[in-house]
Design a protein around this motif. Sequence first.
Motif, PDB file in Angstrom:
ATOM      1  N   ARG A  46      47.495  39.115   8.591  1.00 41.03           N
ATOM      2  CA  ARG A  46      46.225  38.240   8.447  1.00 41.03           C
ATOM      3  C   ARG A  46      44.880  39.193   8.376  1.00 41.03           C
ATOM      4  O   ARG A  46      43.997  38.866   7.308  1.00 41.03           O
ATOM      5  N   ALA A  47      44.998  40.252   9.110  1.00 37.96           N
ATOM      6  CA  ALA A  47      43.738  41.341   8.885  1.00 37.96           C
ATOM      7  C   ALA A  47      43.976  42.028   7.193  1.00 37.96           C
ATOM      8  O   ALA A  47      42.905  42.165   6.863  1.00 37.96           O
ATOM      9  N   GLU A  48      45.079  42.141   6.907  1.00 45.28           N
ATOM     10  CA  GLU A  48      45.169  42.744   5.559  1.00 45.28           C
ATOM     11  C   GLU A  48      44.892  41.626   4.478  1.00 45.28           C
ATOM     12  O   GLU A  48      44.029  41.798   3.640  1.00 45.28           O
ATOM     13  N   TYR A  49      45.069  40.342   4.799  1.00 42.31           N
ATOM     14  CA  TYR A  49      44.784  39.227   3.965  1.00 42.31           C
ATOM     15  C   TYR A  49      43.180  39.203   3.938  1.00 42.31           C
ATOM     16  O   TYR A  49      42.543  38.869   2.920  1.00 42.31           O
ATOM     17  N   THR A  50      42.551  39.364   4.978  1.00 40.61           N
ATOM     18  CA  THR A  50      40.980  39.391   5.211  1.00 40.61           C
ATOM     19  C   THR A  50      40.396  40.254   4.267  1.00 40.61           C
ATOM     20  O   THR A  50      39.465  40.106   3.413  1.00 40.61           O
ATOM     21  N   ALA A  51      41.010  41.635   4.466  1.00 37.26           N
ATOM     22  CA  ALA A  51      40.477  42.639   3.603  1.00 37.26           C
ATOM     23  C   ALA A  51      40.757  42.395   2.246  1.00 37.26           C
ATOM     24  O   ALA A  51      39.554  42.877   1.448  1.00 37.26           O
TER      25      ALA A  51
END
Length: 259
Positions: free
Chosen positions: A129-134
């Motif tokens: 999810r964090a990678e998606y946000t970035a």
Amino acid sequence: METKTLSRDGTRIAWKRSGQGPAVVLVSGAMSTGATLAPLALPLAERFGVTVYDRRGRGESGDTPPYAVEREIEDLAALIDAVGGEASLYGISSGGALVLRAAASGLPVRRLAVYEVPYAMDDAEAGARAEYTARLTEALAQGRRGDAVELFLRLTGLGEAVIRGARQSPMWAGMESIAPSLAYDDAVMGDGRLPRSLLASIAVPVLSLAGGASAGWMREAARAVAETVPQGTYRTLEGQSHMVEPGVLAPVLMEYFAQ
């Protein structure tokens, strides 16, 4: 949409109400508008006054920068005021996260129902999810709306062949048009993890639903929501996936909201 109401910051929010009875507001998830929930509103309108609306930044509703989750909660507050001052809320996916936040903020809500709010249940999911946000933030900042939509579709688990087909479909232009709102849903989800302190502060009954044919982590997240709120109930809809059928969901919501 038949009506537009001004939110606190002056943004016009488009909505439509059908039926008579206690107020129920339906809240859509990412890449969708109020029209997405119209098939669910139809049977519910037999017993309730049901409102569907276009969340800010999509459909016929306006948008006023800068975005903040608090603005979307104010949108809901304006709608609830317009339909009588109190309402029950249903939200699907990230729309479920929004209604949970709205209830925790103290809006006049009778009951909540949410379907498969996609909270991350382990470190691997949270990392994805964090990678998606970035990557989403970068794509939108560079105006690459199509790439932003692709990122979201991959997050939902669609394969590359399906995504390539979607890019060639007549629906793709509409998806790109509301791609900036993906950042709004991402903000509503916070860091993606179950917001335990927020959920523990909700003072109204919450029905948390999941489909029996959905991924196991979806059911786990839905059950965790029900176990964390003070007045929570969990229920599985057998045979259903994240694209829940209105004909299966509506009777469950009718029974619950009538209590």
